[in-house]
Design a protein around this motif. Sequence first.
Motif, PDB file in Angstrom:
ATOM      1  N   ASP A 289     -13.478 -14.200  -8.702  1.00  0.00           N
ATOM      2  CA  ASP A 289     -13.179 -14.505  -7.291  1.00  0.00           C
ATOM      3  C   ASP A 289     -12.445 -13.312  -6.678  1.00  0.00           C
ATOM      4  N   THR A 290     -13.193 -12.294  -6.309  1.00  0.00           N
ATOM      5  CA  THR A 290     -12.579 -11.065  -5.811  1.00  0.00           C
ATOM      6  C   THR A 290     -11.870 -11.277  -4.483  1.00  0.00           C
ATOM      7  N   ALA A 291     -12.362 -12.201  -3.660  1.00  0.00           N
ATOM      8  CA  ALA A 291     -11.684 -12.475  -2.383  1.00  0.00           C
ATOM      9  C   ALA A 291     -10.285 -13.020  -2.641  1.00  0.00           C
ATOM     10  N   MET A 292     -10.157 -13.918  -3.598  1.00  0.00           N
ATOM     11  CA  MET A 292      -8.847 -14.451  -3.950  1.00  0.00           C
ATOM     12  C   MET A 292      -7.958 -13.357  -4.524  1.00  0.00           C
ATOM     13  N   SER A 293      -8.523 -12.476  -5.334  1.00  0.00           N
ATOM     14  CA  SER A 293      -7.751 -11.373  -5.912  1.00  0.00           C
ATOM     15  C   SER A 293      -7.148 -10.490  -4.829  1.00  0.00           C
ATOM     16  N   ARG A 294      -7.927 -10.202  -3.801  1.00  0.00           N
ATOM     17  CA  ARG A 294      -7.419  -9.363  -2.708  1.00  0.00           C
ATOM     18  C   ARG A 294      -6.283 -10.070  -1.975  1.00  0.00           C
ATOM     19  N   ASN A 295      -6.450 -11.354  -1.742  1.00  0.00           N
ATOM     20  CA  ASN A 295      -5.389 -12.103  -1.065  1.00  0.00           C
ATOM     21  C   ASN A 295      -4.127 -12.186  -1.920  1.00  0.00           C
ATOM     22  N   ILE A 296      -4.296 -12.327  -3.221  1.00  0.00           N
ATOM     23  CA  ILE A 296      -3.143 -12.339  -4.126  1.00  0.00           C
ATOM     24  C   ILE A 296      -2.430 -11.001  -4.088  1.00  0.00           C
ATOM     25  N   ALA A 297      -3.187  -9.907  -4.149  1.00  0.00           N
ATOM     26  CA  ALA A 297      -2.570  -8.578  -4.116  1.00  0.00           C
ATOM     27  C   ALA A 297      -1.793  -8.366  -2.818  1.00  0.00           C
ATOM     28  N   LEU A 298      -2.361  -8.799  -1.704  1.00  0.00           N
ATOM     29  CA  LEU A 298      -1.657  -8.663  -0.431  1.00  0.00           C
ATOM     30  C   LEU A 298      -0.426  -9.568  -0.383  1.00  0.00           C
ATOM     31  N   THR A 299      -0.525 -10.759  -0.969  1.00  0.00           N
ATOM     32  CA  THR A 299       0.640 -11.638  -1.028  1.00  0.00           C
ATOM     33  C   THR A 299       1.776 -10.979  -1.801  1.00  0.00           C
ATOM     34  N   LEU A 300       1.449 -10.382  -2.951  1.00  0.00           N
ATOM     35  CA  LEU A 300       2.472  -9.700  -3.748  1.00  0.00           C
ATOM     36  C   LEU A 300       3.074  -8.535  -2.968  1.00  0.00           C
ATOM     37  N   TYR A 301       2.210  -7.801  -2.289  1.00  0.00           N
ATOM     38  CA  TYR A 301       2.679  -6.646  -1.529  1.00  0.00           C
ATOM     39  C   TYR A 301       3.653  -7.072  -0.431  1.00  0.00           C
ATOM     40  N   TYR A 302       3.258  -8.084   0.356  1.00  0.00           N
ATOM     41  CA  TYR A 302       4.135  -8.511   1.453  1.00  0.00           C
ATOM     42  C   TYR A 302       5.374  -9.237   0.944  1.00  0.00           C
ATOM     43  N   HIS A 303       5.296  -9.808  -0.240  1.00  0.00           N
ATOM     44  CA  HIS A 303       6.503 -10.353  -0.873  1.00  0.00           C
ATOM     45  C   HIS A 303       7.536  -9.235  -1.054  1.00  0.00           C
ATOM     46  N   SER A 304       7.063  -8.075  -1.515  1.00  0.00           N
ATOM     47  CA  SER A 304       7.999  -6.958  -1.723  1.00  0.00           C
ATOM     48  C   SER A 304       8.601  -6.485  -0.404  1.00  0.00           C
ATOM     49  N   LYS A 305       7.878  -6.631   0.701  1.00  0.00           N
ATOM     50  CA  LYS A 305       8.388  -6.202   1.989  1.00  0.00           C
ATOM     51  C   LYS A 305       9.467  -7.141   2.519  1.00  0.00           C
TER      52      LYS A 305
ATOM     53  N   HIS B 288      15.307  -6.886  -2.427  1.00  0.00           N
ATOM     54  CA  HIS B 288      15.324  -5.828  -3.447  1.00  0.00           C
ATOM     55  C   HIS B 288      14.076  -4.952  -3.364  1.00  0.00           C
ATOM     56  N   SER B 289      13.177  -5.274  -2.429  1.00  0.00           N
ATOM     57  CA  SER B 289      11.903  -4.552  -2.245  1.00  0.00           C
ATOM     58  C   SER B 289      11.042  -4.595  -3.507  1.00  0.00           C
ATOM     59  N   MET B 290      11.181  -5.664  -4.279  1.00  0.00           N
ATOM     60  CA  MET B 290      10.432  -5.811  -5.529  1.00  0.00           C
ATOM     61  C   MET B 290       9.217  -6.715  -5.358  1.00  0.00           C
ATOM     62  N   LEU B 291       8.182  -6.428  -6.136  1.00  0.00           N
ATOM     63  CA  LEU B 291       7.107  -7.378  -6.313  1.00  0.00           C
ATOM     64  C   LEU B 291       7.685  -8.608  -7.012  1.00  0.00           C
ATOM     65  N   PRO B 292       7.075  -9.774  -6.852  1.00  0.00           N
ATOM     66  CA  PRO B 292       7.676 -10.982  -7.427  1.00  0.00           C
ATOM     67  C   PRO B 292       7.735 -10.954  -8.952  1.00  0.00           C
ATOM     68  N   VAL B 293       8.760 -11.588  -9.478  1.00  0.00           N
ATOM     69  CA  VAL B 293       8.876 -11.834 -10.910  1.00  0.00           C
ATOM     70  C   VAL B 293       8.296 -13.213 -11.220  1.00  0.00           C
ATOM     71  N   TRP B 294       8.694 -14.193 -10.434  1.00  0.00           N
ATOM     72  CA  TRP B 294       8.152 -15.569 -10.548  1.00  0.00           C
ATOM     73  C   TRP B 294       8.258 -16.182  -9.159  1.00  0.00           C
ATOM     74  N   SER B 295       7.153 -16.208  -8.450  1.00  0.00           N
ATOM     75  CA  SER B 295       7.132 -16.686  -7.067  1.00  0.00           C
ATOM     76  C   SER B 295       7.006 -18.207  -7.039  1.00  0.00           C
ATOM     77  N   HIS B 296       7.922 -18.849  -6.309  1.00  0.00           N
ATOM     78  CA  HIS B 296       7.933 -20.308  -6.217  1.00  0.00           C
ATOM     79  C   HIS B 296       8.210 -20.701  -4.776  1.00  0.00           C
ATOM     80  N   HIS B 297       7.292 -21.472  -4.152  1.00  0.00           N
ATOM     81  CA  HIS B 297       7.405 -21.836  -2.738  1.00  0.00           C
ATOM     82  C   HIS B 297       7.631 -20.593  -1.867  1.00  0.00           C
TER      83      HIS B 297
END
Length: 553
Positions: A155-171, A175-184
Amino acid sequence: MAGRKPVCWFEFEDGGNDTLEVIVGLSPNSIGGASRAVQREGSQYSPTASRILFRDRPEGDTLLIVHQGDPKYRSHFDIVRELTRINWDRMLGRIEAQGPEDALAMLYTSYYHTMINPSIYQDIDEKNYGGYTRYTIFSLWDTYRALHPLINLTDTAMSRNIALTLYYHSKSNPHSMLPVWSHHGGENWCMIGYHGVSVMVDAAVNTLLPEPDTERELETMDAIFTTTNVDYYDFTGLYKEIGYVPFDKSRNGTSVTLENAYEDWCVYWALVNHLDNTLPDVIGYEDSVRESYRQRALSYRNVYKDGFVRARYSDGSWKTPYSLLSTSGEGLIEGNAWNYSFYVPHDVNGMMQMMGGEKAFVRKLDTLFTMHVPDEFFAETEDVTREGMLGGYVHGNEPSHHIPYLYMWTTQPWKTQYWVREVMNKMYRNHIDGLCGNDDCGQMSAWYIFSAMGFYPVCPASGQYVLGAPYLPYMKVRMGSGKYLEIKAPKVSDRNRYIRAVRLNGKPLTHAYLTYKELMEGGVLEFDMASKPNKKLFQAVADKPYSLSRSEN
């Protein structure tokens, strides 16, 4: 309403119908968002409607025809249930398989488990900056190993959305970090390491990130670099300074060292294979940066002593006394030295040397699968139980999941084919308590899906999927590219578990792995199975899977 013990009382007149239908709206943002969800669902699925379209599925829209007065659809609930059934059938239908009934039940149950998390975390009408779908529930310490590589394939579409979610999480993270364990949508700091790096690099090297231009690549790498250099997080600064995390600073220091070394290799690998031509010129990264991450990837060497990983103090001394069997008090999290000593997925050849060479390495693997570990050594670790153990090998918890595949780096690769099937037979059963451990947001199940297909991502982000052996006589899997991979093994059984020969699209496959590109191209993967191993197969050094150290064994 708010309070510690809110109470609601509803009364309804008897309308001659014994069914009460309640529609619930959910929102991660507001009551208004939940209300809009109810309104939209109510209008979309009205039982008086003539047709309903369910959009945004990779296979296309689903059309459900509803005839007024049809007794099948007496209520809103009946329609939603039928539509849900249709769409789950389509999603699970990405895999077609043949085989014993119990094995198929395990396969589709596992596939269902892999689709529960990560889950969408936004309002039904929300448009995020960047035009992506936001996800949450990233149990990354578990799922970077197999769940995310499986999503990358299917599911490459989901993969892209996940990568963008991780990226914007860091923003948005202070701490400007990618998630360690994302919850809610937030951070709960569960477990160790910075495994968001692995997921991001795996997406980057497989060109799954949207808009793969220089600016996006640099922004992505900036998030990755930052995450691996938050010095106050889990003693990262000390790890960089002395090459390991000491036991007197962290009770999990040895595990942190091993897992950080893999993540740092991911950064090195991204620099070498994906961004090496753009980064130096654009933002001044020099070769020394790449080399520094290569050296950090070799930090695992600093916690090996006498062929096993051990807890080590700040002054360089080693913890004594020590236990190779105990899962507590030895610098390791949810595992013992016997299992964690095999955790160097990016440098199996180097790990082999740290354990005394190939012969010693194979002897230790053999011993791990056949030894007995008394209950006292894992009694205080809830995620390590007898049900999840095969000898001393712990399949019920994630740090060991790659171990059965490590024989593929040795001159005895057929032992991978033997032990993978043993694990599948004994650790996964079609029963209410059929899982040998916590599924951990789909990781345990993703292992099963990969192993049933006959390969596994031992080192995520490497782009290689190491061969094991297929479990079923036939599988047809829809790749995220829209193409199909057919896996044929007509003679496979518990007796015929060994590969005599393997072909990809009619051509003999001599190397002991498949690449991401090969899998996404689809085609036919054929296995000739037999009751005895072909000991000449996968023997050439050039045919072995990737290892950072290509030393002689």
